[in-house]
Design a protein around this motif. Structure first.
Motif, PDB file in Angstrom:
ATOM      1  N   TYR A  83       9.018  24.871  -9.810  1.00 58.07           N
ATOM      2  CA  TYR A  83       8.950  26.052  -8.945  1.00 58.07           C
ATOM      3  C   TYR A  83       9.332  25.727  -7.506  1.00 58.07           C
ATOM      4  CZ  TYR A  83       6.956  30.179  -6.671  1.00 58.07           C
ATOM      5  OH  TYR A  83       6.780  31.308  -5.913  1.00 58.07           O
ATOM      6  N   CYS A  84       8.651  24.769  -6.893  1.00 54.60           N
ATOM      7  CA  CYS A  84       8.858  24.497  -5.467  1.00 54.60           C
ATOM      8  C   CYS A  84      10.193  23.809  -5.184  1.00 54.60           C
ATOM      9  CB  CYS A  84       7.710  23.640  -4.927  1.00 54.60           C
ATOM     10  SG  CYS A  84       6.107  24.460  -4.995  1.00 54.60           S
ATOM     11  N   ARG A  85      10.406  22.645  -5.768  1.00 59.02           N
ATOM     12  CA  ARG A  85      11.638  21.911  -5.475  1.00 59.02           C
ATOM     13  C   ARG A  85      12.871  22.681  -5.957  1.00 59.02           C
ATOM     14  NH1 ARG A  85       8.476  16.968  -6.523  1.00 59.02           N
ATOM     15  NH2 ARG A  85       8.182  16.002  -4.482  1.00 59.02           N
ATOM     16  N   HIS A  86      12.782  23.300  -7.130  1.00 61.03           N
ATOM     17  CA  HIS A  86      13.908  24.066  -7.651  1.00 61.03           C
ATOM     18  C   HIS A  86      14.278  25.197  -6.692  1.00 61.03           C
ATOM     19  CE1 HIS A  86      16.532  26.343 -10.265  1.00 61.03           C
ATOM     20  NE2 HIS A  86      15.769  27.395 -10.035  1.00 61.03           N
ATOM     21  N   ASN A  87      13.302  26.001  -6.273  1.00 62.13           N
ATOM     22  CA  ASN A  87      13.591  27.110  -5.369  1.00 62.13           C
ATOM     23  C   ASN A  87      14.064  26.624  -4.009  1.00 62.13           C
ATOM     24  OD1 ASN A  87      13.049  29.131  -7.220  1.00 62.13           O
ATOM     25  ND2 ASN A  87      10.882  29.191  -6.715  1.00 62.13           N
ATOM     26  N   SER A  88      13.576  25.486  -3.573  1.00 59.88           N
ATOM     27  CA  SER A  88      14.039  24.924  -2.309  1.00 59.88           C
ATOM     28  C   SER A  88      15.513  24.535  -2.402  1.00 59.88           C
ATOM     29  CB  SER A  88      13.200  23.704  -1.939  1.00 59.88           C
ATOM     30  OG  SER A  88      13.741  23.056  -0.823  1.00 59.88           O
TER      31      SER A  88
END
Length: 98
Positions: A83-88
């Motif tokens: 969720y976090c790294r992918h969306n970043s």
């Protein structure tokens, strides 16, 4: 009528929040999921802790139940990357150019 609409009474029954905290670019990332009922947080998952933490009896019961499910814990523990790294990675090129 106001008694049937939470937006008019100012009391919102349930809210879930997903948060990503980037502490050193994408090197140190923290994922937090909060469950809030009637403006009070009752359950939280923090990727640094690695499991659900309950507040008040209702949250503690749910945290105990959710922590006993290894598949659910695995999904939440992987949220830092999924969720976090992918969306970043998806949004940074777009937002950095602005």
């Amino acid at each position: 009528p106001p008694e049937l609409c939470a937006a008019l009474t100012g009391v919102f029954p349930w809210m879930g929040k997903l948060e990503c905290h980037f502490l050193n670019g994408t090197e140190k990332v923290k994922f937090v999921q909060r469950s809030i009922y009637n403006r009070e947080q009752f359950l939280m998952f923090d990727s640094d802790v690695g499991h659900f933490v309950g507040f008040a009896p209702y949250g503690e019961r749910n945290a105990k139940r959710w922590n006993s499910d290894p598949n659910l814990l695995e999904v939440y523990q992987a949220a830092v990357d999924r969720y976090c790294r992918h969306n970043s990675e998806v949004s940074t090129p777009f937002s950095a150019e602005r």
